[in-house]
Design an enzyme around this catalytic site. Structure first.
Site, PDB file in Angstrom:
ATOM      1  N   HIS A 153       7.029  -1.837  10.050  1.00 58.21           N
ATOM      2  CA  HIS A 153       6.563  -2.446   9.079  1.00 58.21           C
ATOM      3  C   HIS A 153       7.531  -2.143   7.631  1.00 58.21           C
ATOM      4  O   HIS A 153       7.782  -1.150   7.620  1.00 58.21           O
ATOM      5  CB  HIS A 153       5.402  -1.596   8.592  1.00 58.21           C
ATOM      6  CG  HIS A 153       4.474  -2.592   7.422  1.00 58.21           C
ATOM      7  ND1 HIS A 153       4.029  -3.905   7.855  1.00 58.21           N
ATOM      8  CD2 HIS A 153       3.882  -2.108   6.252  1.00 58.21           C
ATOM      9  CE1 HIS A 153       3.232  -4.272   6.826  1.00 58.21           C
ATOM     10  NE2 HIS A 153       3.166  -3.221   5.893  1.00 58.21           N
ATOM     11  N   MET A 166       0.770  -1.343   0.050  1.00 62.07           N
ATOM     12  CA  MET A 166       0.091  -0.123   0.013  1.00 62.07           C
ATOM     13  C   MET A 166       0.854   1.433   0.033  1.00 62.07           C
ATOM     14  O   MET A 166       1.736   1.426   0.770  1.00 62.07           O
ATOM     15  CB  MET A 166      -1.038  -0.040   1.209  1.00 62.07           C
ATOM     16  CG  MET A 166      -1.817   1.324   1.482  1.00 62.07           C
ATOM     17  SD  MET A 166      -2.725   1.080   2.964  1.00 62.07           S
ATOM     18  CE  MET A 166      -1.326   1.340   4.390  1.00 62.07           C
ATOM     19  N   ASP A 179       5.834  -3.635  14.414  1.00 60.11           N
ATOM     20  CA  ASP A 179       5.042  -3.148  13.441  1.00 60.11           C
ATOM     21  C   ASP A 179       3.643  -2.306  13.978  1.00 60.11           C
ATOM     22  O   ASP A 179       3.286  -2.525  14.955  1.00 60.11           O
ATOM     23  CB  ASP A 179       4.248  -4.234  12.690  1.00 60.11           C
ATOM     24  CG  ASP A 179       3.966  -3.985  11.391  1.00 60.11           C
ATOM     25  OD1 ASP A 179       3.239  -2.878  11.270  1.00 60.11           O
ATOM     26  OD2 ASP A 179       4.049  -4.561  10.365  1.00 60.11           O
ATOM     27  N   SER A 199       3.804  -6.305   2.161  1.00 57.25           N
ATOM     28  CA  SER A 199       2.743  -5.810   2.875  1.00 57.25           C
ATOM     29  C   SER A 199       1.561  -6.603   2.191  1.00 57.25           C
ATOM     30  O   SER A 199       1.585  -7.867   1.928  1.00 57.25           O
ATOM     31  CB  SER A 199       2.769  -4.388   2.780  1.00 57.25           C
ATOM     32  OG  SER A 199       1.539  -3.919   3.746  1.00 57.25           O
ATOM     33  N   GLN A 200       0.641  -5.605   1.555  1.00 59.12           N
ATOM     34  CA  GLN A 200      -0.712  -6.446   1.126  1.00 59.12           C
ATOM     35  C   GLN A 200      -0.378  -6.901  -0.209  1.00 59.12           C
ATOM     36  O   GLN A 200      -0.854  -8.250  -0.661  1.00 59.12           O
ATOM     37  CB  GLN A 200      -1.952  -5.362   0.709  1.00 59.12           C
ATOM     38  CG  GLN A 200      -1.467  -4.397  -0.317  1.00 59.12           C
ATOM     39  CD  GLN A 200      -2.389  -3.196  -0.370  1.00 59.12           C
ATOM     40  OE1 GLN A 200      -3.272  -2.981   0.658  1.00 59.12           O
ATOM     41  NE2 GLN A 200      -2.542  -2.423  -1.495  1.00 59.12           N
TER      42      GLN A 200
END
Length: 314
Positions: A290, A42, A234, A116-117
């Protein structure tokens, strides 16, 4: 002088175009290394020289001649960034699956690294398509059980972050929100598990949660390795245990179940229990927030054990 200036300008334009093109994928190569696919997270784009570009260069330095493909959703980097927040995830994955299939450099299969995503999106590709096939699937901070909260939106454009929060506040499972908000499509509300299973159009499906697709499990079991990296400090993913397939126990948002405590593992909806028992499920910790990791960490924990692989080795 005018002609010389025009010639220099043309050369400069061509050089910029070459750099942009190189950011998406390495040129075709006769290297025997298994190709690598990257899918960003993202707020990122395929070709940012400080993020995906850095990872691409790092892999190419360690594995000279390897073909590296960095996913771009849409037709340009502007669309790519927007599609990280807005759009139908299922359609996006279908479009990328077509791109993989049409890329002859990937025809023999590849290793995949999702950030991540991008991690759960690549897992969805494995489960639904996997042609060409993935050998090693690595997810860096992926939200495999979704999220319940958006505490630290990472987009440089904070207007986008506010719009995403507004849509989630309106109701993550409303049809029009599900149709436009990427984050809503992996939003899991532990207070509304039945609504989540019924109205979330993406995550319950790829987790075999509520309905079971045997092909999804079979495709996951075809992996040589499934590697999940969790960032121990995170502040973006909530709960962070989702990065190792854990999540809140139903009906509250304080107690977190580990992967092994979930029905998904105990009933083996996706084959993770079999993968673990056969030594092919790896859960790696990483200090930091993150997606904050050093080049050394990525080389030692990801490139050397899982990407340093040739077709002649199997």
């Amino acid at each position: 002088m005018r002609q010389g200036g025009a010639l220099m300008a043309l050369v400069a334009v061509l050089m910029v175009a070459t750099v942009v093109a190189a950011g998406k994928s390495s040129s075709s190569s006769s290297s025997n290394y298994v190709p690598v696919v990257l899918w960003h997270g993202m707020g990122d784009i395929c070709c940012d020289p400080l993020s995906m570009g850095r990872i691409k260069r790092l892999i190419e330095k360690q594995l000279p001649g390897v073909y590296v493909y960095s996913v771009e959703v849409g037709n340009n980097v502007i669309e790519d960034e927007l599609h990280g927040f807005f759009g139908d995830v299922n359609d996006q994955i279908s479009q990328i699956a077509d791109k993989f299939k049409n890329d002859t450099n990937l025809s023999r299969g590849f290793n995949a690294v999702g950030f991540s995503q991008g991690g759960q999106f690549l897992r969805a590709y494995v489960e639904r398509y996997n042609s060409p096939s993935v050998f090693n699937l690595i997810t860096m901070g992926g939200q495999h059980q979704g999220v319940f909260g958006l505490p630290d939106c990472m987009a440089p454009n904070k207007t986008i972050c506010e719009e995403v929060r507004r849509l989630l506040d309106l109701g993550a499972y409303l049809p029009f929100v599900q149709g436009i908000s990427v984050q809503a499509q992996y939003w899991q509300d532990p207070w509304q598990e039945d609504v989540y299973r019924k109205d979330n159009k993406f995550l319950p499906d790829i987790n075999n949660d509520g309905s079971f697709n045997a092909q999804y499990k079979q495709n996951m079991l075809s992996l040589k390795n499934f590697v999940m990296v969790k960032f121990l400090n995170d502040t973006v993913v909530q709960p962070v245990e989702s990065e190792w397939f854990g999540f809140y126990a139903p009906g509250q948002d304080t107690q977190v179940l580990t992967l092994e405590e979930t029905p998904l593992y105990q009933q083996d909806w996706l084959g993770l229990q079999v993968l673990e028992q056969s030594g092919r499920l790896q859960k790696l910790p990483c200090e930091g927030n993150h997606l904050q990791f050093s080049d050394d960490y990525f080389i030692q924990n990801i490139i050397q054990p899982y990407l340093n692989m040739t077709f002649s080795s199997f």
